[in-house]
Scaffold this motif. Structure first.
Motif, PDB file in Angstrom:
ATOM      1  N   CYS A  72       0.828  -1.210   0.000  1.00  0.00           N
ATOM      2  CA  CYS A  72       0.000   0.000   0.000  1.00  0.00           C
ATOM      3  C   CYS A  72       0.860   1.258   0.000  1.00  0.00           C
ATOM      4  O   CYS A  72       0.522   2.256  -0.647  1.00  0.00           O
ATOM      5  CB  CYS A  72      -0.925   0.004   1.222  1.00  0.00           C
TER       6      CYS A  72
ATOM      7  N   THR B 233      -5.038   4.619   5.578  1.00  0.00           N
ATOM      8  CA  THR B 233      -5.119   4.064   4.222  1.00  0.00           C
ATOM      9  C   THR B 233      -6.532   3.587   3.918  1.00  0.00           C
ATOM     10  O   THR B 233      -7.064   3.834   2.819  1.00  0.00           O
ATOM     11  CB  THR B 233      -4.135   2.899   4.066  1.00  0.00           C
TER      12      THR B 233
ATOM     13  N   VAL C 168      -7.354  -0.501  -2.151  1.00  0.00           N
ATOM     14  CA  VAL C 168      -6.738   0.413  -1.189  1.00  0.00           C
ATOM     15  C   VAL C 168      -7.453   0.318   0.154  1.00  0.00           C
ATOM     16  O   VAL C 168      -6.820   0.269   1.216  1.00  0.00           O
ATOM     17  CB  VAL C 168      -6.760   1.863  -1.712  1.00  0.00           C
TER      18      VAL C 168
ATOM     19  N   GLY D 147      -6.599  -3.151   1.571  1.00  0.00           N
ATOM     20  CA  GLY D 147      -5.197  -3.179   1.975  1.00  0.00           C
ATOM     21  C   GLY D 147      -4.953  -2.392   3.245  1.00  0.00           C
ATOM     22  O   GLY D 147      -4.162  -2.801   4.106  1.00  0.00           O
TER      23      GLY D 147
END
Length: 300
Positions: A13, A80, A124, A127
């Motif tokens: 990531c 994230t 994303v 992750g």
């Protein structure tokens, strides 16, 4: 969660966000690409849209730095995941309100929002959630199991390439060309004749000629015809002539009838700008400022 997955998720990531964040923050075409996104509608200004896209890039770089530097903590992974959720929400809004708009996800290429855009944003999000569960660092995991770590990172890279349209030139186009060399061109007729118009438009929109002329173009394809081996595509446009103000024009592109994105990455494109009122050729220096004088396959 399997340790190798959770411990290496911050690395994967982090690299992804570092690449996309740097492209948005430092890219020379960020402002141009932002002008074709839904951000213009939301912020009512192209300049603010460009600044917003660069701000997102800065946020991605900050999160990427945290993922790579302190991977064993919850905060970088959670940030994230929050970015991924924001990307999914943004794409959903853009798809619902301006389906013709560009994604702007990587600030490298223009293209409509499709399944792959949502897939990358979802990765994303996923992750980040996995990275938040990491109990160790990615460098420790690489040192402990280098073979499995390389295999995992390679598999993740392949998956990300598959959902990233801006990376198609690295793998998808070569595969298409190989297929054509082995099995022939499926777009052409049995005698190698013209490709469908949509294939010509797709090829044009990937060309440097389109990039140079796009500031003038103000419409989708209006008309097309074939003439002596060329396919001509007509678009409406507006040209601001020095000292004469803006005037409506027709922008004509001519491409090889048999060319498609599967057969060539650098098409020869002829461009003409015609005054809409007088039908006279407008002298426009489309090459000015493109930085590609020696390689742009374009003639007036």
């Amino acid at each position: 969660m399997i340790p190798i997955v959770s411990d290496l998720a911050p690395l994967v990531c982090g690299v992804l966000l570092a690449v996309t964040g740097a492209s948005k923050l430092f890219g020379r075409r960020t402002a141009q690409l932002a002008a074709n996104t839904v951000l213009v509608r939301v912020l009512n200004d192209g300049r603010r849209a460009g600044l917003a896209l660069r701000a997102v890039g800065a946020a991605e770089l900050a999160v990427a730095a945290a993922l790579l530097a302190v991977p064993g903590t919850v905060a970088p992974g959670a940030a994230t995941a929050a970015l991924g959720a924001g990307f999914v929400a943004y794409l959903g809004y853009a798809r619902a309100t301006a389906p013709e708009s560009s994604c702007g996800c990587s600030a490298k290429a223009e293209g409509p929002i499709g399944v792959r855009s949502f897939a990358r944003a979802g990765l994303v999000l996923l992750g980040g959630a996995v990275a938040a569960t990491a109990s160790g660092t990615w460098w420790t995991e690489v040192g402990r199991r280098p073979g499995w770590s390389v295999a995992f990172v390679a598999a993740a890279a392949v998956l990300l390439c598959a959902v990233s349209a801006d990376l198609d030139h690295l793998w998808l186009l070569p595969l298409r060309r190989l297929r054509i060399r082995v099995f022939g061109n499926p777009l052409a007729g049995a005698d190698g004749g013209p490709v469908p118009v949509v294939a010509s438009v797709e090829l044009l929109e990937q060309s440097l000629a389109w990039q140079a002329a796009s500031p003038i173009v103000r419409s989708a394809l209006l008309d097309h015809w074939d003439d002596e081996g060329w396919r001509l595509l007509r678009f409406a446009g507006v040209y601001e002539a020095p000292g004469r103000g803006a005037r409506p024009v027709n922008v004509l592109f001519a491409l090889d009838l048999a060319a498609s994105i599967d057969t060539t990455a650098s098409p020869a494109v002829r461009v003409s700008v015609i005054d809409d009122d007088t039908d006279e050729l407008v002298p426009v220096d489309l090459l000015a400022g493109t930085g590609a004088r020696t390689v742009l396959p374009m003639a007036h």
